[in-house]
Enzyme design. Sequence first.
Site, short mmCIF file in Angstrom:
data_model
loop_
_atom_site.label_atom_id
_atom_site.label_comp_id
_atom_site.label_asym_id
_atom_site.label_seq_id
_atom_site.Cartn_x
_atom_site.Cartn_y
_atom_site.Cartn_z
CD GLU A 159 10.77 0.95 -22.00
OE1 GLU A 159 11.77 1.42 -22.53
OE2 GLU A 159 10.51 -0.27 -21.99
CG HIS A 171 13.21 -7.60 -24.50
ND1 HIS A 171 11.93 -8.01 -24.73
CD2 HIS A 171 13.12 -6.29 -24.17
CE1 HIS A 171 11.10 -6.99 -24.58
NE2 HIS A 171 11.80 -5.93 -24.23
CB VAL A 230 20.83 0.40 -27.33
CG1 VAL A 230 20.35 -1.00 -27.65
CG2 VAL A 230 20.63 1.32 -28.49
CB SER A 286 18.22 -6.64 -22.81
OG SER A 286 16.85 -6.66 -23.15
ZN LIG Z 1 10.69 -4.23 -23.72
#
Ligand SMILES: [Zn+2]
Length: 357
Positions: free
Chosen positions: A328, A273, A265, A271
């Site tokens: 990704e 995000h 994680v 992150s």
């Molecule tokens: Zn993402």
Amino acid sequence: MKITRWERVRKGLLRFGRKNIICRFLVMPLLVIVMFFFHTAAYLRANSKRLATLAMTFCLFVIYSSFSFPLFISGDGKGIRQIVRETDSDVELAPESELSAEDMAILADEDVLEQEELAEGYGSHGADGGEQYDADEILASLEGRGRTGGAKEREDVSESVVESPRETFDRSDWRLVLINKQHAIPKDYTFNLATIVDRLKCDERILDDVVDMLQAAENDGIHLTIRSPYRTHDYQVMLFQRKIDRYMKRGMSYMEAYQLSSQAVTLPGYSEHEVGLALDIVCDSYTLLEEGFGDTEAGKWLAANSYRYGFILRYPKGKEYYTGIEYEPWHFRYVGVEAATYITGHGITLEEFWEEL
Ligand SMILES: [Zn+2]
């Protein structure tokens, strides 16, 4: 004249040498060997204390390491835990916790917990962070609020505009902020959130481009779905803590669990995000955050066109060395149209781009 014993030996040897010529050639190598052993012995004698200390150190090392390396005391491959159990020691050791293939697969995957949350039913329009909405819903909602997507197709920004990225771009540009395992979100980074729909949010400065991209995809017959673009810091902390708990339940120590979790994680504060610049995008026919998305029409459309709206495929295949994250095909990052055009055109990552600035 009196001849000493050594003199006699010398003469004897010389006479022997004259009679047996072949021996002369053997004498030199013989001398070398004799001298070698002589000097070695002299060296050992002169350094006996030093060498004894070295030998002791090595012995101590072997003795100590036998407590940490099962190799020294167990040949059955089961290691020290087995032995501790057998000798009925009161030392408590965590049970063996081997990673399953499934666990290994999820390592170094930026969005993996997101995936798990959805799989556990926190998904679609559910708990904080796990929402997903398709383009129809988003566009309808925005239209209801008086905002329409620019339906017109975007022109390519000519690549020749950028001759020297160093002169054109600036690392301090908010759009280019580098966030990865080594770079935390800058302390002074600020932004405002805009609502895409319901609890789906992103940085307000990128909303227009998001809407335009969704609309353009619709026009090309591609129905995109956006999943939880913005995650709060608390949510990221929760994801991280949950992962640690899971590993600890399997008997790992906190440190072991922390280390594995940080691989699986993204650490809170690291992150994209969390700053509302990253979108996880899938489509109506393929809603999983999995590699296979890259082979769908939507995945291909995004890889080919997202740069026109300022987005880059953040973790491309074959660039894991630079990004530290596995491929990704669903994770897109806003960097602005000019930078996205440059990065996509040159087939590089944000990390490599930063190197050029
Ligand atoms: Zn993402």
